[in-house]
Design a protein around this motif. Structure first.
Motif, PDB file in Angstrom:
ATOM      1  N   SER A  88       0.835  -1.206   0.000  1.00 52.40           N
ATOM      2  CA  SER A  88       0.000   0.000   0.000  1.00 52.40           C
ATOM      3  C   SER A  88       0.869   1.256   0.000  1.00 52.40           C
ATOM      4  O   SER A  88       0.537   2.253  -0.660  1.00 52.40           O
ATOM      5  CB  SER A  88      -0.924   0.009   1.220  1.00 52.40           C
TER       6      SER A  88
ATOM      7  N   GLY B 220      -2.039  -3.675  -7.152  1.00 50.92           N
ATOM      8  CA  GLY B 220      -3.440  -4.008  -6.914  1.00 50.92           C
ATOM      9  C   GLY B 220      -3.687  -5.504  -6.950  1.00 50.92           C
ATOM     10  O   GLY B 220      -4.458  -6.047  -6.144  1.00 50.92           O
TER      11      GLY B 220
ATOM     12  N   ILE C 266      -2.225  -7.143  -3.752  1.00 54.16           N
ATOM     13  CA  ILE C 266      -3.117  -6.905  -2.612  1.00 54.16           C
ATOM     14  C   ILE C 266      -4.275  -7.890  -2.635  1.00 54.16           C
ATOM     15  O   ILE C 266      -4.634  -8.491  -1.610  1.00 54.16           O
ATOM     16  CB  ILE C 266      -3.637  -5.452  -2.629  1.00 54.16           C
ATOM     17  N   ALA C 267      -4.874  -8.085  -3.812  1.00 48.62           N
ATOM     18  CA  ALA C 267      -6.001  -9.026  -3.927  1.00 48.62           C
ATOM     19  C   ALA C 267      -5.560 -10.452  -3.617  1.00 48.62           C
ATOM     20  O   ALA C 267      -6.340 -11.243  -3.083  1.00 48.62           O
ATOM     21  CB  ALA C 267      -6.590  -8.946  -5.331  1.00 48.62           C
TER      22      ALA C 267
ATOM     23  N   LYS D 150     -11.417  -9.438   2.295  1.00 51.15           N
ATOM     24  CA  LYS D 150     -10.924  -8.914   1.018  1.00 51.15           C
ATOM     25  C   LYS D 150     -11.535  -7.560   0.675  1.00 51.15           C
ATOM     26  O   LYS D 150     -10.844  -6.633   0.275  1.00 51.15           O
ATOM     27  CB  LYS D 150     -11.199  -9.925  -0.106  1.00 51.15           C
TER      28      LYS D 150
ATOM     29  N   ILE E  77      -9.317  -4.124   0.414  1.00 50.14           N
ATOM     30  CA  ILE E  77      -9.212  -3.361  -0.832  1.00 50.14           C
ATOM     31  C   ILE E  77      -9.667  -1.922  -0.605  1.00 50.14           C
ATOM     32  O   ILE E  77      -9.120  -0.982  -1.180  1.00 50.14           O
ATOM     33  CB  ILE E  77     -10.027  -4.047  -1.950  1.00 50.14           C
TER      34      ILE E  77
ATOM     35  N   TYR F 199      -6.779  -0.246   1.043  1.00 45.31           N
ATOM     36  CA  TYR F 199      -5.717  -0.089   0.041  1.00 45.31           C
ATOM     37  C   TYR F 199      -6.018   1.099  -0.874  1.00 45.31           C
ATOM     38  O   TYR F 199      -5.121   1.868  -1.222  1.00 45.31           O
ATOM     39  CB  TYR F 199      -5.588  -1.382  -0.773  1.00 45.31           C
ATOM     40  N   SER F 200      -7.285   1.262  -1.243  1.00 44.00           N
ATOM     41  CA  SER F 200      -7.676   2.369  -2.123  1.00 44.00           C
ATOM     42  C   SER F 200      -7.408   3.722  -1.481  1.00 44.00           C
ATOM     43  O   SER F 200      -7.186   4.722  -2.178  1.00 44.00           O
ATOM     44  CB  SER F 200      -9.159   2.261  -2.485  1.00 44.00           C
TER      45      SER F 200
END
Length: 200
Positions: free
Chosen positions: A17, A122, A125-126, A134, A138, A141-142
């Motif tokens: 991140s 990305g 991270i997934a 999850k 996410i 993370y965004s």
């Protein structure tokens, strides 16, 4: 019976991140300042200066479109290495752009690098987030990209007010690119490798 909540804030999650934050920060820092640089340094017209700024987006789109195939062939970890190395090289090349044509080409190439690296972060991270968290992960993370969109332009305008502001901006890009490489070298990520076409 108590349900054990899977860990979200792992070292791997935080570091990836952070890499995404730094890349996005540099993207927004440059996009609000590079047009002024093209005009002041090379006497570019308004339309050409706009192209210098916006061609980065075209490069990023190309990078994202191609990154999926690269990830499928060599995996996310190697793809991120490629993106980060490419980004570091193009950051250093700002010091070697002696005309507006070279600047435009370098902006396009750096956009491709950002597209590759951003897609890889990305995807990683997934891959590393626990299935039960999850969506939550996410979302967090965004936030790294959202924070960068707020800080990047402010930082860029602040640096422009300094003497030799453009040189400071380019130097910061190189330093932060190297920081991303160091961070990624430190973190150990366990993600599945892509299956070969012969595997079931």
């Amino acid at each position: 019976m108590a349900v054990i909540k899977e860990k979200l804030w792992t070292k791997e999650f935080l570091f990836i991140s952070l890499i995404n934050f730094i890349i996005t920060l540099m993207f927004y820092l440059l996009i609000v300042t590079i047009a002024s640089y093209a005009q002041s340094e090379y006497g570019a017209t308004t339309s050409t200066a706009g192209l210098v700024s916006s061609i980065f987006i075209i490069g990023s789109l190309i990078g994202r479109l191609g990154a999926g195939r690269v990830i499928g062939n060599i995996g996310t970890q190697k793809t991120l290495w490629i993106g980060l190395l490419f980004f570091t090289i193009t950051s250093a090349l700002y010091f070697a752009t002696f005309n507006i044509g070279l600047l435009i080409v370098n902006r396009l190439l750096q956009g491709i690098a950002v597209g590759i690296a951003g897609t890889a972060t990305g995807t990683i991270i997934a891959q590393i987030l626990p299935n039960t968290r999850k969506g939550e992960g996410i979302g967090y993370y965004s936030l790294s990209a959202i924070l960068a969109t707020a800080i990047g332009p402010f930082l860029g305008i602040l640096l422009l007010k300094m003497e030799g502001g453009f040189q400071w901006i380019f130097a910061m890009n190189v330093v932060l690119s190297v920081v991303c490489l160091i961070i990624y070298a430190i973190v150990k990520i366990d993600v599945p490798l892509p299956k070969s076409p012969n595997q079931d």
